[in-house]
Motif scaffolding. Structure first.
Motif, short mmCIF file in Angstrom:
data_model
loop_
_atom_site.label_atom_id
_atom_site.label_comp_id
_atom_site.label_asym_id
_atom_site.label_seq_id
_atom_site.Cartn_x
_atom_site.Cartn_y
_atom_site.Cartn_z
N THR A 56 73.50 4.60 -64.30
CA THR A 56 73.57 5.49 -63.14
C THR A 56 74.04 4.73 -61.91
N ARG A 57 74.46 5.49 -60.91
CA ARG A 57 74.81 4.92 -59.61
C ARG A 57 74.58 5.98 -58.54
N SER A 58 74.50 5.55 -57.30
CA SER A 58 74.27 6.46 -56.19
C SER A 58 75.57 7.14 -55.78
N VAL A 59 75.48 8.46 -55.55
CA VAL A 59 76.61 9.21 -55.00
C VAL A 59 76.41 9.39 -53.50
N ASP A 60 75.22 9.84 -53.13
CA ASP A 60 74.82 9.94 -51.73
C ASP A 60 73.30 9.90 -51.67
N SER A 61 72.72 10.18 -50.52
CA SER A 61 71.27 10.03 -50.35
C SER A 61 70.47 11.01 -51.20
N LYS A 62 71.10 12.10 -51.66
CA LYS A 62 70.40 13.11 -52.44
C LYS A 62 70.87 13.20 -53.88
N THR A 63 71.92 12.48 -54.22
CA THR A 63 72.53 12.64 -55.55
C THR A 63 72.71 11.31 -56.26
N GLU A 64 72.31 11.29 -57.51
CA GLU A 64 72.56 10.17 -58.42
C GLU A 64 73.52 10.67 -59.49
N GLU A 65 74.18 9.76 -60.18
CA GLU A 65 75.16 10.17 -61.19
C GLU A 65 75.11 9.23 -62.39
N ILE A 66 75.06 9.81 -63.59
CA ILE A 66 75.34 9.02 -64.79
C ILE A 66 76.85 8.86 -64.84
N PHE A 67 77.32 7.62 -64.75
CA PHE A 67 78.76 7.41 -64.65
C PHE A 67 79.34 6.62 -65.82
N TYR A 68 78.47 6.08 -66.70
CA TYR A 68 78.97 5.18 -67.74
C TYR A 68 78.10 5.29 -68.98
N THR A 69 78.74 5.23 -70.15
CA THR A 69 77.99 5.19 -71.41
C THR A 69 78.58 4.12 -72.32
N PHE A 70 77.71 3.56 -73.16
CA PHE A 70 78.16 2.61 -74.18
C PHE A 70 77.45 2.97 -75.48
#
Length: 468
Positions: A393-407
Protein backbone atom coordinates in the motif's frame (compact mmCIF):
# COMPACT_ATOMS: atom_id res chain seq x y z
CA UNK A 1 -37.51 1.14 -37.61
CA UNK A 2 -39.01 -2.28 -36.74
CA UNK A 3 -40.76 -2.52 -40.16
CA UNK A 4 -37.50 -1.73 -41.98
CA UNK A 5 -35.69 -4.32 -39.86
CA UNK A 6 -38.41 -6.88 -40.62
CA UNK A 7 -37.92 -6.47 -44.39
CA UNK A 8 -34.19 -6.75 -43.92
CA UNK A 9 -34.59 -9.96 -41.91
CA UNK A 10 -36.95 -11.45 -44.49
CA UNK A 11 -34.31 -10.85 -47.10
CA UNK A 12 -31.37 -12.01 -44.95
CA UNK A 13 -33.11 -15.17 -43.76
CA UNK A 14 -32.98 -16.53 -47.29
CA UNK A 15 -29.21 -16.35 -47.55
CA UNK A 16 -28.14 -18.01 -44.31
CA UNK A 17 -25.61 -20.78 -44.52
CA UNK A 18 -27.03 -23.78 -46.34
CA UNK A 19 -30.11 -21.94 -47.76
CA UNK A 20 -31.15 -21.91 -51.46
CA UNK A 21 -30.19 -19.00 -53.72
CA UNK A 22 -32.89 -16.36 -54.11
CA UNK A 23 -32.81 -16.58 -57.93
CA UNK A 24 -32.78 -19.52 -60.37
CA UNK A 25 -31.32 -19.34 -63.87
CA UNK A 26 -33.50 -17.37 -66.36
CA UNK A 27 -35.56 -19.00 -69.17
CA UNK A 28 -37.74 -17.76 -72.03
CA UNK A 29 -41.43 -18.41 -72.81
CA UNK A 30 -42.96 -18.88 -76.31
CA UNK A 31 -43.66 -15.12 -76.56
CA UNK A 32 -39.98 -14.36 -76.08
CA UNK A 33 -40.30 -12.83 -72.63
CA UNK A 34 -37.62 -13.62 -70.11
CA UNK A 35 -38.84 -15.37 -66.98
CA UNK A 36 -36.89 -15.66 -63.67
CA UNK A 37 -38.09 -17.78 -60.77
CA UNK A 38 -37.51 -16.44 -57.23
CA UNK A 39 -37.24 -18.64 -54.13
CA UNK A 40 -38.96 -17.31 -50.97
CA UNK A 41 -38.24 -19.26 -47.78
CA UNK A 42 -41.05 -20.79 -45.81
CA UNK A 43 -39.64 -19.47 -42.50
CA UNK A 44 -39.20 -15.81 -41.54
CA UNK A 45 -37.25 -14.32 -38.66
CA UNK A 46 -39.47 -14.18 -35.54
CA UNK A 47 -39.09 -10.49 -34.72
CA UNK A 48 -41.80 -10.77 -32.09
CA UNK A 49 -39.66 -13.14 -30.03
CA UNK A 50 -36.64 -10.85 -30.32
CA UNK A 51 -38.65 -7.77 -29.26
CA UNK A 52 -40.07 -9.70 -26.30
CA UNK A 53 -36.55 -10.76 -25.26
CA UNK A 54 -35.31 -7.18 -25.47
CA UNK A 55 -38.19 -6.04 -23.27
CA UNK A 56 -37.42 -8.79 -20.76
CA UNK A 57 -33.76 -7.76 -20.74
CA UNK A 58 -34.68 -4.18 -19.78
CA UNK A 59 -36.90 -5.49 -16.99
CA UNK A 60 -34.17 -7.81 -15.65
CA UNK A 61 -31.59 -5.04 -15.79
CA UNK A 62 -33.85 -2.86 -13.67
CA UNK A 63 -34.37 -5.68 -11.16
CA UNK A 64 -30.62 -6.29 -10.93
CA UNK A 65 -29.87 -2.62 -10.27
CA UNK A 66 -32.36 -2.72 -7.39
CA UNK A 67 -30.89 -5.94 -5.92
CA UNK A 68 -27.30 -4.65 -6.20
CA UNK A 69 -28.37 -1.53 -4.33
CA UNK A 70 -30.01 -3.71 -1.66
CA UNK A 71 -26.83 -5.75 -1.13
CA UNK A 72 -24.89 -2.50 -0.60
CA UNK A 73 -27.51 -1.47 1.96
CA UNK A 74 -27.29 -4.82 3.77
CA UNK A 75 -23.55 -4.32 4.29
CA UNK A 76 -24.13 -0.93 5.91
CA UNK A 77 -27.02 -2.25 8.02
CA UNK A 78 -24.95 -5.18 9.28
CA UNK A 79 -22.23 -2.87 10.56
CA UNK A 80 -24.84 -0.67 12.26
CA UNK A 81 -26.61 -3.64 13.87
CA UNK A 82 -23.32 -5.07 15.16
CA UNK A 83 -22.52 -1.71 16.75
CA UNK A 84 -26.00 -1.49 18.31
CA UNK A 85 -25.76 -5.03 19.73
CA UNK A 86 -22.26 -4.38 21.10
CA UNK A 87 -23.38 -1.17 22.79
CA UNK A 88 -26.44 -2.89 24.28
CA UNK A 89 -24.30 -5.76 25.55
CA UNK A 90 -21.94 -3.33 27.25
CA UNK A 91 -24.87 -1.39 28.79
CA UNK A 92 -26.53 -4.57 30.10
CA UNK A 93 -23.25 -5.73 31.60
CA UNK A 94 -22.85 -2.41 33.41
CA UNK A 95 -26.42 -2.65 34.74
CA UNK A 96 -25.80 -6.19 35.98
CA UNK A 97 -22.68 -5.10 37.82
CA UNK A 98 -24.35 -2.10 39.45
CA UNK A 99 -28.16 -2.58 39.42
CA UNK A 100 -28.85 0.01 42.14
CA UNK A 101 -27.65 2.82 39.88
CA UNK A 102 -30.45 2.27 37.38
CA UNK A 103 -34.16 2.95 37.74
CA UNK A 104 -37.20 1.18 36.28
CA UNK A 105 -37.23 3.83 33.57
CA UNK A 106 -33.71 2.84 32.52
CA UNK A 107 -34.74 -0.83 32.38
CA UNK A 108 -37.76 -0.01 30.28
CA UNK A 109 -35.59 2.01 27.90
CA UNK A 110 -33.18 -0.92 27.48
CA UNK A 111 -36.11 -3.29 26.82
CA UNK A 112 -37.36 -0.98 24.09
CA UNK A 113 -33.88 -0.86 22.51
CA UNK A 114 -33.66 -4.67 22.58
CA UNK A 115 -37.08 -4.95 20.91
CA UNK A 116 -35.99 -2.43 18.27
CA UNK A 117 -32.83 -4.40 17.49
CA UNK A 118 -34.86 -7.64 17.31
CA UNK A 119 -37.27 -5.99 14.87
CA UNK A 120 -34.37 -4.72 12.76
CA UNK A 121 -32.80 -8.20 12.63
CA UNK A 122 -36.10 -9.82 11.60
CA UNK A 123 -36.49 -7.17 8.90
CA UNK A 124 -32.95 -7.78 7.62
CA UNK A 125 -33.45 -11.57 7.56
CA UNK A 126 -36.65 -11.17 5.55
CA UNK A 127 -34.91 -8.80 3.13
CA UNK A 128 -32.00 -11.20 2.63
CA UNK A 129 -34.36 -14.11 1.92
CA UNK A 130 -36.29 -11.98 -0.56
CA UNK A 131 -33.11 -10.93 -2.36
CA UNK A 132 -31.92 -14.55 -2.57
CA UNK A 133 -35.27 -15.60 -4.06
CA UNK A 134 -35.21 -12.74 -6.58
CA UNK A 135 -31.67 -13.63 -7.70
CA UNK A 136 -32.70 -17.25 -8.26
CA UNK A 137 -35.70 -16.11 -10.32
CA UNK A 138 -33.53 -13.76 -12.41
CA UNK A 139 -31.01 -16.53 -13.08
CA UNK A 140 -33.82 -18.81 -14.31
CA UNK A 141 -35.14 -16.05 -16.58
CA UNK A 142 -31.70 -15.48 -18.08
CA UNK A 143 -31.20 -19.24 -18.62
CA UNK A 144 -34.47 -19.37 -20.58
CA UNK A 145 -33.48 -16.30 -22.62
CA UNK A 146 -30.08 -17.77 -23.47
CA UNK A 147 -31.75 -21.00 -24.58
CA UNK A 148 -34.12 -19.08 -26.88
CA UNK A 149 -31.28 -16.99 -28.29
CA UNK A 150 -29.15 -20.07 -28.94
CA UNK A 151 -32.01 -21.61 -30.94
CA UNK A 152 -32.48 -18.36 -32.89
CA UNK A 153 -28.77 -18.25 -33.63
CA UNK A 154 -28.78 -21.81 -34.96
CA UNK A 155 -31.86 -21.25 -37.11
CA UNK A 156 -31.44 -17.67 -38.33
CA UNK A 157 -28.91 -15.00 -39.14
CA UNK A 158 -26.15 -14.99 -36.50
CA UNK A 159 -25.13 -11.40 -37.13
CA UNK A 160 -28.52 -10.12 -36.04
CA UNK A 161 -28.83 -12.28 -32.95
CA UNK A 162 -25.31 -11.81 -31.61
CA UNK A 163 -25.89 -8.11 -30.86
CA UNK A 164 -28.71 -9.01 -28.51
CA UNK A 165 -26.75 -11.98 -27.21
CA UNK A 166 -23.92 -9.72 -26.07
CA UNK A 167 -26.41 -7.66 -24.08
CA UNK A 168 -27.52 -10.78 -22.23
CA UNK A 169 -23.91 -11.63 -21.48
CA UNK A 170 -23.60 -8.26 -19.76
CA UNK A 171 -26.77 -9.02 -17.80
CA UNK A 172 -25.36 -12.38 -16.73
CA UNK A 173 -22.15 -10.74 -15.59
CA UNK A 174 -24.15 -8.25 -13.52
CA UNK A 175 -26.11 -11.10 -11.96
CA UNK A 176 -22.89 -13.00 -11.24
CA UNK A 177 -21.38 -9.93 -9.55
CA UNK A 178 -24.50 -9.39 -7.47
CA UNK A 179 -24.63 -13.04 -6.37
CA UNK A 180 -20.93 -13.06 -5.51
CA UNK A 181 -21.31 -9.85 -3.49
CA UNK A 182 -24.32 -11.34 -1.68
CA UNK A 183 -22.47 -14.59 -0.91
CA UNK A 184 -19.27 -12.82 0.19
CA UNK A 185 -21.22 -10.87 2.81
CA UNK A 186 -23.37 -13.72 4.11
CA UNK A 187 -21.44 -16.88 3.07
CA UNK A 188 -17.74 -16.03 2.65
CA UNK A 189 -15.47 -18.78 1.31
CA UNK A 190 -13.11 -18.76 4.27
CA UNK A 191 -9.78 -20.42 3.52
CA UNK A 192 -10.50 -20.84 -0.21
CA UNK A 193 -8.37 -19.10 -2.84
CA UNK A 194 -10.65 -19.48 -5.88
CA UNK A 195 -10.22 -15.85 -6.89
CA UNK A 196 -7.81 -13.68 -8.86
CA UNK A 197 -7.06 -11.10 -6.19
CA UNK A 198 -8.59 -8.23 -4.24
CA UNK A 199 -11.33 -6.29 -6.03
CA UNK A 200 -12.32 -3.74 -3.41
CA UNK A 201 -12.11 -2.93 0.30
CA UNK A 202 -14.97 -1.71 2.47
CA UNK A 203 -15.15 1.54 4.37
CA UNK A 204 -13.29 1.47 7.71
CA UNK A 205 -15.13 -0.14 10.62
CA UNK A 206 -13.93 1.69 13.73
CA UNK A 207 -14.41 -0.36 16.91
CA UNK A 208 -13.08 2.00 19.59
CA UNK A 209 -9.98 3.51 21.19
CA UNK A 210 -7.43 0.97 22.44
CA UNK A 211 -7.88 -1.04 25.67
CA UNK A 212 -5.60 1.35 27.55
CA UNK A 213 -7.93 4.25 26.61
CA UNK A 214 -4.79 6.20 25.78
CA UNK A 215 -4.75 8.38 22.67
CA UNK A 216 -0.98 8.65 23.05
CA UNK A 217 -0.55 4.93 22.34
CA UNK A 218 -0.16 5.53 18.61
CA UNK A 219 2.06 2.49 18.07
CA UNK A 220 0.69 -1.03 18.32
CA UNK A 221 -1.55 -3.62 16.72
CA UNK A 222 -4.59 -5.80 17.22
CA UNK A 223 -6.35 -8.72 15.59
CA UNK A 224 -7.15 -12.42 15.79
CA UNK A 225 -5.08 -15.60 15.72
CA UNK A 226 -4.54 -16.43 12.02
CA UNK A 227 -4.51 -20.19 12.76
CA UNK A 228 -6.25 -20.60 16.12
CA UNK A 229 -5.92 -23.63 18.33
CA UNK A 230 -9.16 -25.57 18.96
CA UNK A 231 -11.34 -23.60 21.35
CA UNK A 232 -9.55 -20.30 20.63
CA UNK A 233 -11.30 -19.38 17.38
CA UNK A 234 -12.71 -16.14 18.82
CA UNK A 235 -9.57 -15.06 20.67
CA UNK A 236 -8.37 -11.47 20.05
CA UNK A 237 -5.11 -9.79 21.03
CA UNK A 238 -3.81 -6.23 21.45
CA UNK A 239 -0.69 -4.25 22.22
CA UNK A 240 -0.17 -0.50 22.25
CA UNK A 241 2.49 1.94 23.44
CA UNK A 242 3.88 5.47 22.98
CA UNK A 243 6.77 4.25 20.80
CA UNK A 244 7.80 1.15 18.83
CA UNK A 245 9.05 -0.81 21.87
CA UNK A 246 7.16 -4.11 22.34
CA UNK A 247 6.97 -5.17 26.00
CA UNK A 248 3.91 -7.43 26.25
CA UNK A 249 0.86 -8.83 24.49
CA UNK A 250 -2.64 -9.12 25.98
CA UNK A 251 -5.16 -11.78 24.95
CA UNK A 252 -8.97 -11.53 25.08
CA UNK A 253 -11.30 -14.52 24.88
CA UNK A 254 -13.50 -12.83 22.25
CA UNK A 255 -14.34 -9.50 20.62
CA UNK A 256 -16.77 -8.54 23.41
CA UNK A 257 -14.04 -8.94 26.04
CA UNK A 258 -11.70 -6.84 23.89
CA UNK A 259 -14.24 -4.02 23.73
CA UNK A 260 -14.89 -4.34 27.47
CA UNK A 261 -11.09 -4.30 28.07
CA UNK A 262 -11.27 -7.60 29.98
CA UNK A 263 -8.09 -9.45 29.02
CA UNK A 264 -7.68 -12.99 30.31
CA UNK A 265 -3.90 -13.09 29.96
CA UNK A 266 -1.15 -10.45 29.66
CA UNK A 267 2.18 -11.95 28.58
CA UNK A 268 5.19 -9.89 29.67
CA UNK A 269 8.21 -9.96 27.37
CA UNK A 270 10.48 -8.53 30.05
CA UNK A 271 10.89 -9.72 33.64
CA UNK A 272 13.77 -8.18 35.56
CA UNK A 273 16.57 -10.65 36.42
CA UNK A 274 14.76 -13.44 34.51
CA UNK A 275 14.50 -12.69 30.82
CA UNK A 276 14.36 -9.92 28.22
CA UNK A 277 12.39 -10.94 25.14
CA UNK A 278 11.29 -7.44 24.18
CA UNK A 279 10.76 -6.48 20.56
CA UNK A 280 10.49 -3.40 18.38
CA UNK A 281 8.35 -2.29 15.45
CA UNK A 282 4.63 -2.75 14.87
CA UNK A 283 4.19 -5.53 12.35
CA UNK A 284 3.63 -8.60 14.46
CA UNK A 285 1.04 -11.37 14.26
CA UNK A 286 -0.34 -14.26 16.31
CA UNK A 287 -0.46 -17.74 14.80
CA UNK A 288 -1.24 -20.98 16.66
CA UNK A 289 -1.05 -19.05 19.94
CA UNK A 290 2.49 -17.91 19.07
CA UNK A 291 3.46 -14.26 18.83
CA UNK A 292 5.81 -13.48 15.89
CA UNK A 293 7.66 -10.17 16.11
CA UNK A 294 10.94 -8.31 15.52
CA UNK A 295 13.49 -9.05 18.26
CA UNK A 296 15.18 -6.02 19.81
CA UNK A 297 18.43 -6.94 21.63
CA UNK A 298 19.72 -8.96 18.65
CA UNK A 299 18.19 -7.89 15.34
CA UNK A 300 16.26 -10.86 14.06
CA UNK A 301 12.85 -12.50 13.93
CA UNK A 302 11.44 -13.85 17.19
CA UNK A 303 8.53 -16.00 18.26
CA UNK A 304 6.99 -16.17 21.71
CA UNK A 305 4.94 -19.28 22.44
CA UNK A 306 2.12 -18.11 24.72
CA UNK A 307 1.21 -21.69 25.67
CA UNK A 308 4.66 -22.79 26.91
CA UNK A 309 5.84 -19.22 27.70
CA UNK A 310 9.10 -19.73 25.80
CA UNK A 311 10.83 -17.57 23.21
CA UNK A 312 13.16 -18.16 20.28
CA UNK A 313 14.85 -15.88 17.75
CA UNK A 314 16.71 -16.28 14.45
CA UNK A 315 18.88 -13.84 12.54
CA UNK A 316 17.83 -13.27 8.94
CA UNK A 317 20.90 -13.22 6.68
CA UNK A 318 21.48 -9.83 5.01
CA UNK A 319 18.37 -8.20 6.54
CA UNK A 320 19.00 -4.51 7.20
CA UNK A 321 17.85 -2.18 9.98
CA UNK A 322 18.16 0.82 7.68
CA UNK A 323 14.89 0.51 5.75
CA UNK A 324 11.49 0.94 7.36
CA UNK A 325 7.97 1.69 6.11
CA UNK A 326 6.76 5.18 5.26
CA UNK A 327 4.59 5.68 8.37
CA UNK A 328 6.87 4.45 11.16
CA UNK A 329 10.47 3.77 12.15
CA UNK A 330 11.83 0.36 13.23
CA UNK A 331 9.48 -1.61 11.02
CA UNK A 332 12.35 -3.54 9.51
CA UNK A 333 10.67 -6.95 9.69
CA UNK A 334 6.99 -7.29 8.81
CA UNK A 335 5.29 -10.60 9.62
CA UNK A 336 2.21 -11.81 7.77
CA UNK A 337 0.06 -14.93 7.67
CA UNK A 338 -2.43 -16.07 5.05
CA UNK A 339 -4.18 -19.21 3.77
CA UNK A 340 -0.86 -20.68 2.62
CA UNK A 341 1.48 -20.02 5.53
CA UNK A 342 3.76 -17.63 7.40
CA UNK A 343 5.77 -14.82 5.78
CA UNK A 344 8.18 -11.99 6.57
CA UNK A 345 9.22 -8.96 4.49
CA UNK A 346 12.38 -6.90 4.88
CA UNK A 347 15.03 -5.12 2.83
CA UNK A 348 18.79 -5.59 2.43
CA UNK A 349 21.76 -3.43 1.58
CA UNK A 350 22.29 -5.69 -1.41
CA UNK A 351 18.76 -4.93 -2.68
CA UNK A 352 19.36 -1.19 -2.10
CA UNK A 353 16.25 -0.96 0.04
CA UNK A 354 13.94 -2.85 -2.28
CA UNK A 355 11.48 -5.15 -0.55
CA UNK A 356 12.39 -8.82 -0.06
CA UNK A 357 9.73 -11.43 0.72
CA UNK A 358 10.61 -14.55 2.69
CA UNK A 359 8.55 -17.67 3.42
CA UNK A 360 9.01 -19.02 6.96
CA UNK A 361 9.05 -22.74 7.66
CA UNK A 362 6.93 -22.91 10.81
CA UNK A 363 8.53 -26.14 12.08
CA UNK A 364 12.18 -25.10 11.76
CA UNK A 365 11.61 -21.34 12.11
CA UNK A 366 13.89 -20.77 9.13
CA UNK A 367 13.31 -18.86 5.89
CA UNK A 368 13.13 -21.56 3.23
CA UNK A 369 12.56 -19.35 0.14
CA UNK A 370 12.96 -15.67 -0.79
CA UNK A 371 11.66 -13.45 -3.59
CA UNK A 372 13.09 -10.09 -4.64
CA UNK A 373 10.58 -7.36 -5.55
CA UNK A 374 11.12 -4.07 -7.40
CA UNK A 375 9.48 -1.68 -4.89
CA UNK A 376 11.48 0.58 -2.58
CA UNK A 377 10.43 -0.22 0.99
CA UNK A 378 10.55 3.34 2.45
CA UNK A 379 7.95 4.40 -0.16
CA UNK A 380 5.52 1.70 1.02
CA UNK A 381 2.86 2.29 3.69
CA UNK A 382 2.53 -1.37 4.63
CA UNK A 383 2.22 -4.88 3.17
CA UNK A 384 0.16 -8.00 3.79
CA UNK A 385 -0.31 -11.45 2.24
CA UNK A 386 -3.45 -13.09 0.79
CA UNK A 387 -3.36 -16.56 -0.80
CA UNK A 388 0.39 -16.39 -1.52
CA UNK A 389 0.19 -12.90 -3.05
CA UNK A 390 1.98 -9.89 -1.55
CA UNK A 391 -0.02 -6.64 -1.50
CA UNK A 392 1.70 -3.28 -0.91
CA UNK A 393 0.00 0.00 0.00
CA UNK A 394 0.89 3.67 -0.26
CA UNK A 395 -0.68 6.98 0.70
CA UNK A 396 -2.80 8.83 -1.85
CA UNK A 397 -3.86 11.69 0.43
CA UNK A 398 -4.73 12.26 4.10
CA UNK A 399 -7.96 10.25 3.79
CA UNK A 400 -7.07 7.65 1.17
CA UNK A 401 -4.71 4.70 1.02
CA UNK A 402 -4.17 2.56 -2.07
CA UNK A 403 -3.07 -0.99 -2.81
CA UNK A 404 -0.73 -0.22 -5.69
CA UNK A 405 1.43 -3.32 -6.10
CA UNK A 406 1.14 -7.12 -6.00
CA UNK A 407 3.65 -9.95 -6.23
CA UNK A 408 2.38 -13.50 -6.84
CA UNK A 409 4.73 -16.10 -5.34
CA UNK A 410 3.20 -18.87 -7.46
CA UNK A 411 3.89 -17.24 -10.82
CA UNK A 412 6.68 -14.94 -9.56
CA UNK A 413 5.02 -12.08 -11.44
CA UNK A 414 4.53 -8.57 -10.14
CA UNK A 415 1.92 -6.04 -11.22
CA UNK A 416 0.82 -2.50 -10.50
CA UNK A 417 -2.82 -2.07 -9.54
CA UNK A 418 -5.08 0.53 -7.97
CA UNK A 419 -7.44 -0.49 -5.15
CA UNK A 420 -8.12 2.63 -3.06
CA UNK A 421 -9.61 2.48 0.42
CA UNK A 422 -10.48 5.00 3.10
CA UNK A 423 -8.30 5.64 6.14
CA UNK A 424 -9.87 6.47 9.49
CA UNK A 425 -7.09 8.97 10.19
CA UNK A 426 -4.13 10.14 8.13
CA UNK A 427 -1.48 7.66 9.32
CA UNK A 428 -1.35 4.13 10.66
CA UNK A 429 1.36 1.76 11.81
CA UNK A 430 -0.23 -1.69 11.59
CA UNK A 431 -2.06 -3.47 8.76
CA UNK A 432 -2.51 -7.22 8.37
CA UNK A 433 -4.89 -9.67 6.73
CA UNK A 434 -6.47 -12.52 8.69
CA UNK A 435 -7.47 -15.62 6.69
CA UNK A 436 -9.96 -16.84 9.33
CA UNK A 437 -12.45 -14.07 8.56
CA UNK A 438 -10.97 -12.47 5.40
CA UNK A 439 -10.61 -9.07 7.04
CA UNK A 440 -7.89 -6.45 7.24
CA UNK A 441 -6.95 -5.28 10.74
CA UNK A 442 -5.48 -1.79 11.11
CA UNK A 443 -4.15 0.08 14.15
CA UNK A 444 -4.75 3.73 13.32
CA UNK A 445 -3.61 6.39 15.80
CA UNK A 446 -4.60 4.24 18.77
CA UNK A 447 -7.93 3.01 17.33
CA UNK A 448 -9.04 -0.50 16.38
CA UNK A 449 -10.04 -0.40 12.69
CA UNK A 450 -11.01 -3.26 10.37
CA UNK A 451 -12.10 -3.73 6.74
CA UNK A 452 -14.07 -6.31 4.76
CA UNK A 453 -12.23 -7.56 1.66
CA UNK A 454 -13.91 -8.52 -1.64
CA UNK A 455 -12.22 -10.62 -4.29
CA UNK A 456 -12.34 -11.00 -8.07
CA UNK A 457 -13.97 -14.34 -8.89
CA UNK A 458 -13.88 -16.12 -12.23
CA UNK A 459 -17.17 -15.91 -14.16
CA UNK A 460 -17.24 -19.66 -14.75
CA UNK A 461 -21.03 -19.84 -14.62
CA UNK A 462 -21.28 -17.31 -17.44
CA UNK A 463 -19.32 -19.66 -19.67
CA UNK A 464 -21.54 -22.60 -18.78
CA UNK A 465 -24.70 -20.66 -19.59
CA UNK A 466 -23.51 -18.97 -22.77
CA UNK A 467 -21.56 -21.76 -24.35
CA UNK A 468 -18.79 -21.32 -26.90
Amino acid sequence: MIVTLLYFVLFRSAVVEGAQSLWTEGSGDPSGECICEAFLPNSTFPMGELILLESTAVEINHKLEIEISKVETYEVKLSIYIAKITNLTVLIKLMENNPDSYSELHLEEVKIKIMQVEALIVELQASIQTTSAVLITIRKQISVMVSVLTQLEITYDKNLVLVTRREYLILQQKLEACEIRHNEIFNPNIGICNHSGIRRISKPIVSQLNADLNGGFKYGGWGKDSKPLPGSENMHWYYGYTDTLVTKITQYSDYYKLIMRQGFKAHQLFVRYQYDWQGTGNNYIVRENTFYYQFRSTFGMAKFNMTSVTAQYKVIPKASTRFSYHYSANQNLDFAADESGLWVTYATEESKGKLVLGRINEETFEIDKVWQTSIFKPSVGNTFMVCGVLYATRSVDSKTEEIFYTFDTRTEKESYVSVPFEKFQDSYVYLDYNPTDQKLYMYNNGYYVSYHVWFNHEGSRDKLLIGD
